[in-house]
Design a protein around this motif. Structure first.
Motif, PDB file in Angstrom:
ATOM      1  N   LEU A  18       8.632  -2.433   3.265  1.00  0.00           N
ATOM      2  CA  LEU A  18       9.186  -1.740   4.090  1.00  0.00           C
ATOM      3  C   LEU A  18       8.127  -1.348   5.366  1.00  0.00           C
ATOM      4  N   PHE A  19       7.185  -1.200   5.072  1.00  0.00           N
ATOM      5  CA  PHE A  19       5.878  -0.835   5.656  1.00  0.00           C
ATOM      6  C   PHE A  19       5.648  -2.078   6.504  1.00  0.00           C
ATOM      7  N   TRP A  20       5.757  -3.118   5.865  1.00  0.00           N
ATOM      8  CA  TRP A  20       5.671  -4.629   6.619  1.00  0.00           C
ATOM      9  C   TRP A  20       6.577  -4.670   7.623  1.00  0.00           C
ATOM     10  N   LEU A  21       8.062  -4.474   7.339  1.00  0.00           N
ATOM     11  CA  LEU A  21       9.101  -4.739   8.168  1.00  0.00           C
ATOM     12  C   LEU A  21       9.023  -3.576   9.578  1.00  0.00           C
ATOM     13  N   CYS A  22       8.502  -2.523   9.216  1.00  0.00           N
ATOM     14  CA  CYS A  22       8.455  -1.705  10.223  1.00  0.00           C
ATOM     15  C   CYS A  22       7.112  -2.269  11.348  1.00  0.00           C
ATOM     16  N   GLY A  23       6.126  -2.751  10.593  1.00  0.00           N
ATOM     17  CA  GLY A  23       5.163  -3.393  11.509  1.00  0.00           C
ATOM     18  C   GLY A  23       5.627  -4.649  12.403  1.00  0.00           C
ATOM     19  N   ILE A  24       6.617  -5.394  11.928  1.00  0.00           N
ATOM     20  CA  ILE A  24       7.482  -6.216  12.564  1.00  0.00           C
ATOM     21  C   ILE A  24       8.222  -5.702  13.724  1.00  0.00           C
ATOM     22  N   LEU A  25       8.933  -4.994  13.174  1.00  0.00           N
ATOM     23  CA  LEU A  25       9.813  -4.246  14.605  1.00  0.00           C
ATOM     24  C   LEU A  25       9.003  -3.597  15.512  1.00  0.00           C
ATOM     25  N   ILE A  26       7.822  -2.932  15.372  1.00  0.00           N
ATOM     26  CA  ILE A  26       6.969  -2.535  16.417  1.00  0.00           C
ATOM     27  C   ILE A  26       6.573  -3.658  17.238  1.00  0.00           C
ATOM     28  N   LEU A  27       6.044  -4.473  16.254  1.00  0.00           N
ATOM     29  CA  LEU A  27       5.320  -5.599  17.174  1.00  0.00           C
ATOM     30  C   LEU A  27       6.349  -6.536  18.100  1.00  0.00           C
ATOM     31  N   ALA A  28       7.644  -6.808  17.370  1.00  0.00           N
ATOM     32  CA  ALA A  28       8.327  -7.635  18.084  1.00  0.00           C
ATOM     33  C   ALA A  28       8.938  -6.464  19.245  1.00  0.00           C
ATOM     34  N   ILE A  66      -0.056  -2.709  11.028  1.00  0.00           N
ATOM     35  CA  ILE A  66       0.860  -2.269  10.028  1.00  0.00           C
ATOM     36  C   ILE A  66       1.400  -3.422   9.189  1.00  0.00           C
ATOM     37  N   MET A  67       1.546  -4.604   9.752  1.00  0.00           N
ATOM     38  CA  MET A  67       2.004  -5.897   9.375  1.00  0.00           C
ATOM     39  C   MET A  67       0.781  -6.409   8.298  1.00  0.00           C
ATOM     40  N   ILE A  68      -0.276  -6.341   8.735  1.00  0.00           N
ATOM     41  CA  ILE A  68      -1.440  -6.880   7.874  1.00  0.00           C
ATOM     42  C   ILE A  68      -1.486  -5.781   6.551  1.00  0.00           C
ATOM     43  N   LEU A  69      -1.519  -4.544   6.791  1.00  0.00           N
ATOM     44  CA  LEU A  69      -1.664  -3.575   5.785  1.00  0.00           C
ATOM     45  C   LEU A  69      -0.464  -3.720   4.705  1.00  0.00           C
ATOM     46  N   GLY A  70       0.707  -4.149   5.316  1.00  0.00           N
ATOM     47  CA  GLY A  70       1.987  -4.178   4.361  1.00  0.00           C
ATOM     48  C   GLY A  70       1.798  -5.355   3.643  1.00  0.00           C
ATOM     49  N   PHE A  71       1.053  -6.348   4.190  1.00  0.00           N
ATOM     50  CA  PHE A  71       1.127  -7.697   3.627  1.00  0.00           C
ATOM     51  C   PHE A  71      -0.035  -7.537   2.284  1.00  0.00           C
ATOM     52  N   LEU A  72      -1.027  -6.898   2.813  1.00  0.00           N
ATOM     53  CA  LEU A  72      -2.153  -6.741   1.629  1.00  0.00           C
ATOM     54  C   LEU A  72      -1.419  -5.975   0.514  1.00  0.00           C
ATOM     55  N   GLY A  73      -0.741  -4.762   0.942  1.00  0.00           N
ATOM     56  CA  GLY A  73      -0.016  -3.940  -0.271  1.00  0.00           C
ATOM     57  C   GLY A  73       0.933  -4.817  -0.857  1.00  0.00           C
ATOM     58  N   CYS A  74       1.738  -5.486  -0.419  1.00  0.00           N
ATOM     59  CA  CYS A  74       2.591  -6.061  -1.163  1.00  0.00           C
ATOM     60  C   CYS A  74       1.949  -7.023  -2.123  1.00  0.00           C
ATOM     61  N   CYS A  75       1.268  -8.188  -1.400  1.00  0.00           N
ATOM     62  CA  CYS A  75       0.566  -8.991  -2.304  1.00  0.00           C
ATOM     63  C   CYS A  75      -0.437  -8.368  -3.441  1.00  0.00           C
ATOM     64  N   GLY A  76      -1.099  -7.362  -2.863  1.00  0.00           N
ATOM     65  CA  GLY A  76      -2.025  -6.646  -4.055  1.00  0.00           C
ATOM     66  C   GLY A  76      -1.124  -6.210  -5.173  1.00  0.00           C
ATOM     67  N   ALA A  77       0.086  -5.746  -5.023  1.00  0.00           N
ATOM     68  CA  ALA A  77       0.999  -5.197  -5.964  1.00  0.00           C
ATOM     69  C   ALA A  77       1.629  -6.143  -7.112  1.00  0.00           C
ATOM     70  N   ILE A  78       1.818  -7.163  -6.154  1.00  0.00           N
ATOM     71  CA  ILE A  78       2.669  -8.488  -7.161  1.00  0.00           C
ATOM     72  C   ILE A  78       1.565  -8.958  -7.857  1.00  0.00           C
ATOM     73  N   LYS A  79       0.412  -9.506  -7.178  1.00  0.00           N
ATOM     74  CA  LYS A  79      -0.497 -10.446  -7.799  1.00  0.00           C
ATOM     75  C   LYS A  79      -1.616  -9.391  -8.553  1.00  0.00           C
ATOM     76  N   GLU A  80      -1.379  -8.063  -8.550  1.00  0.00           N
ATOM     77  CA  GLU A  80      -2.260  -7.044  -9.275  1.00  0.00           C
ATOM     78  C   GLU A  80      -3.604  -7.520  -8.670  1.00  0.00           C
ATOM     79  N   SER A  81      -3.804  -7.681  -7.445  1.00  0.00           N
ATOM     80  CA  SER A  81      -5.242  -7.766  -7.032  1.00  0.00           C
ATOM     81  C   SER A  81      -5.856  -6.652  -6.488  1.00  0.00           C
ATOM     82  N   ARG A  82      -7.060  -6.174  -7.281  1.00  0.00           N
ATOM     83  CA  ARG A  82      -7.769  -4.972  -6.771  1.00  0.00           C
ATOM     84  C   ARG A  82      -8.410  -5.111  -5.417  1.00  0.00           C
ATOM     85  N   CYS A  83      -8.710  -6.403  -5.291  1.00  0.00           N
ATOM     86  CA  CYS A  83      -9.497  -6.512  -3.812  1.00  0.00           C
ATOM     87  C   CYS A  83      -8.414  -6.203  -2.622  1.00  0.00           C
ATOM     88  N   MET A  84      -7.516  -6.748  -2.794  1.00  0.00           N
ATOM     89  CA  MET A  84      -6.146  -6.496  -1.800  1.00  0.00           C
ATOM     90  C   MET A  84      -5.878  -4.942  -1.810  1.00  0.00           C
TER      91      MET A  84
END
Length: 237
Positions: A18-28, A66-84
């Motif tokens: 949802l955070f990522w979608l908000c970023g896309i909406l604001i950017l667009a 916001i898009m970048i942070l949303g992407f990092l959060g999504c990928c970090g959660a699904i891939k269980e990446s501590r770095c992200m």
């Protein structure tokens, strides 16, 4: 060793999606305003040019972050990446700290901002009496503002319009008998200048902005908590 909670993991993913979608909406929206031909006319107006472009550019930057942070959060959660997740946590914490700093600066420099608003309104008063084409857009906006808020002029009432008073039909015409009216150049017009209405309008919008900022702060704190809990759970696997 404790495993990763599926509830926290997918809550984190949903939050960041949802955070990522908000970023896309604001950017667009910001890019559309930046390139739209209709918006260009407003942005290129004499008074609003520099400040409007800065505001739109800031929105583009905010949407991208916001898009970048949303992407990092999504990928970090699904891939269980501590770095992200750590990058997401740091980025979100910096945004939260910037919001707090902006709020503190806004409170500290409130009197200065009031002075700037007053000076800006006094400068814009000159645009009502000028005949230059560059001021026409501002004058039209003031005509509509006066109709809606039942006021006249900016600071000195109808006199602010100078020789332009006769150029606009029914300008400042006093139709509400409950409001104070006065006679100016043979016409019954609203006596109260619009400066008080503008101040009230700005205060109301400021309250809305503060409410939105507070809501975002709550969401950001939840994001920080989710990301850190998930980060710790991954480390304990």
């Amino acid at each position: 060793m404790a495993g990763v909670s599926g509830c926290v993991k997918y809550s984190m993913f949903t939050f960041n999606f949802l955070f990522w979608l908000c970023g896309i909406l604001i950017l667009a929206l910001a890019i559309w305003v930046r390139v739209s031909s209709d918006s260009q006319e407003v942005l290129n107006s004499t008074d609003l040019s520099s400040s409007s472009y800065v505001a739109v550019n800031i929105l583009i930057a905010v949407g991208a972050i916001i898009m970048i942070l949303g992407f990092l959060g999504c990928c970090g959660a699904i891939k269980e990446s501590r770095c992200m997740l750590l990058l997401f946590f740091i980025g979100l914490l910096l945004i939260l700290l910037l919001q707090v700093a902006a709020g503190i600066l806004g409170a500290v420099f409130k009197s200065e901002s009031d002075r700037i608003i007053n000076e800006t309104l006094r400068e814009n008063t000159k645009l009502l009496s000028t005949t230059e084409e560059s001021a026409k857009q501002f004058q039209q906006a003031m005509v509509e503002f006066q109709k809606e808020f039942k006021c006249c002029g900016l600071i000195n009432g109808a006199a602010d319009w100078g020789n332009n008073f006769q150029q606009y039909p029914n300008l400042c015409e006093c139709l509400d008998t409950q409001r104070p009216c006065t006679n100016y150049n043979g016409k019954l017009v609203y006596q109260e200048p619009c400066i008080s209405s503008i101040r009230d309008f700005l205060v109301k919008n400021l309250i809305i902005v503060i409410g939105i900022a507070f809501g975002l702060a709550v969401i950001e704190i939840l994001g920080l908590v989710f990301s850190m809990v998930l980060y710790c759970q991954i480390g304990n696997k």
